[in-house]
Scaffold this motif. Structure first.
Motif, PDB file in Angstrom:
ATOM      1  N   ARG A 232       5.621   7.372   1.804  1.00  0.00           N
ATOM      2  CA  ARG A 232       6.263   6.078   1.972  1.00  0.00           C
ATOM      3  C   ARG A 232       5.359   4.979   1.413  1.00  0.00           C
ATOM      4  NH1 ARG A 232       7.627   5.669   8.131  1.00  0.00           N
ATOM      5  NH2 ARG A 232       5.443   6.262   8.200  1.00  0.00           N
ATOM      6  N   ILE A 233       5.915   3.788   1.215  1.00  0.00           N
ATOM      7  CA  ILE A 233       5.122   2.642   0.800  1.00  0.00           C
ATOM      8  C   ILE A 233       5.421   1.467   1.720  1.00  0.00           C
ATOM      9  CG2 ILE A 233       4.986   3.346  -1.624  1.00  0.00           C
ATOM     10  CD1 ILE A 233       7.086   1.194  -2.251  1.00  0.00           C
ATOM     11  N   ALA A 234       4.510   0.507   1.749  1.00  0.00           N
ATOM     12  CA  ALA A 234       4.673  -0.698   2.552  1.00  0.00           C
ATOM     13  C   ALA A 234       4.909  -1.880   1.625  1.00  0.00           C
ATOM     14  CB  ALA A 234       3.445  -0.934   3.413  1.00  0.00           C
TER      15      ALA A 234
ATOM     16  N   VAL B  79       8.027  -0.500   6.030  1.00  0.00           N
ATOM     17  CA  VAL B  79       7.562   0.776   5.490  1.00  0.00           C
ATOM     18  C   VAL B  79       8.773   1.666   5.278  1.00  0.00           C
ATOM     19  CG1 VAL B  79       6.115   2.800   5.891  1.00  0.00           C
ATOM     20  CG2 VAL B  79       5.346   0.555   6.664  1.00  0.00           C
TER      21      VAL B  79
ATOM     22  N   ARG C  68       0.832  -1.211   0.000  1.00  0.00           N
ATOM     23  CA  ARG C  68       0.000   0.000   0.000  1.00  0.00           C
ATOM     24  C   ARG C  68       0.867   1.261   0.000  1.00  0.00           C
ATOM     25  NH1 ARG C  68      -0.206  -2.223   4.979  1.00  0.00           N
ATOM     26  NH2 ARG C  68       0.674  -1.015   6.685  1.00  0.00           N
ATOM     27  N   ASP C  69       0.250   2.380  -0.381  1.00  0.00           N
ATOM     28  CA  ASP C  69       0.853   3.702  -0.286  1.00  0.00           C
ATOM     29  C   ASP C  69       0.471   4.321   1.050  1.00  0.00           C
ATOM     30  OD1 ASP C  69       2.100   4.048  -2.863  1.00  0.00           O
ATOM     31  OD2 ASP C  69       0.090   4.178  -3.710  1.00  0.00           O
ATOM     32  N   CYS C  70       1.379   5.049   1.645  1.00  0.00           N
ATOM     33  CA  CYS C  70       1.096   5.793   2.872  1.00  0.00           C
ATOM     34  C   CYS C  70       0.905   7.267   2.517  1.00  0.00           C
ATOM     35  CB  CYS C  70       2.238   5.639   3.873  1.00  0.00           C
ATOM     36  SG  CYS C  70       2.520   3.932   4.388  1.00  0.00           S
ATOM     37  N   ALA C  71       0.241   7.995   3.372  1.00  0.00           N
ATOM     38  CA  ALA C  71      -0.080   9.400   3.106  1.00  0.00           C
ATOM     39  C   ALA C  71       1.152  10.297   3.037  1.00  0.00           C
ATOM     40  CB  ALA C  71      -1.032   9.918   4.185  1.00  0.00           C
ATOM     41  N   ASP C  72       2.244   9.901   3.697  1.00  0.00           N
ATOM     42  CA  ASP C  72       3.447  10.737   3.731  1.00  0.00           C
ATOM     43  C   ASP C  72       4.451  10.432   2.619  1.00  0.00           C
ATOM     44  OD1 ASP C  72       4.316   8.294   4.603  1.00  0.00           O
ATOM     45  OD2 ASP C  72       5.126   9.011   6.498  1.00  0.00           O
TER      46      ASP C  72
END
Length: 45
Positions: free
Chosen positions: A25-27, A36, A19-23
């Motif tokens: 970064r990705i997981a 992450v 998934r994509d993170c809001a900041d």
């Protein structure tokens, strides 16, 4: 899809994209673990 992330100054991890993170970064998942970090971009040849 495999993605490579940077989780530290000298540490990178390659795993399956989750998934994509809001900041920005990705997981990614490697085995049972989720990491992450910031994606590493491929350089143009």
């Amino acid at each position: 899809m495999l993605r490579t992330i940077s989780v530290g100054l000298y540490i990178s991890v390659q795993g399956t994209f989750l998934r994509d993170c809001a900041d920005g970064r990705i997981a990614v998942k490697v085995g049972d673990k989720v990491f992450v970090g910031y994606p590493i971009q491929a350089k143009a040849a």
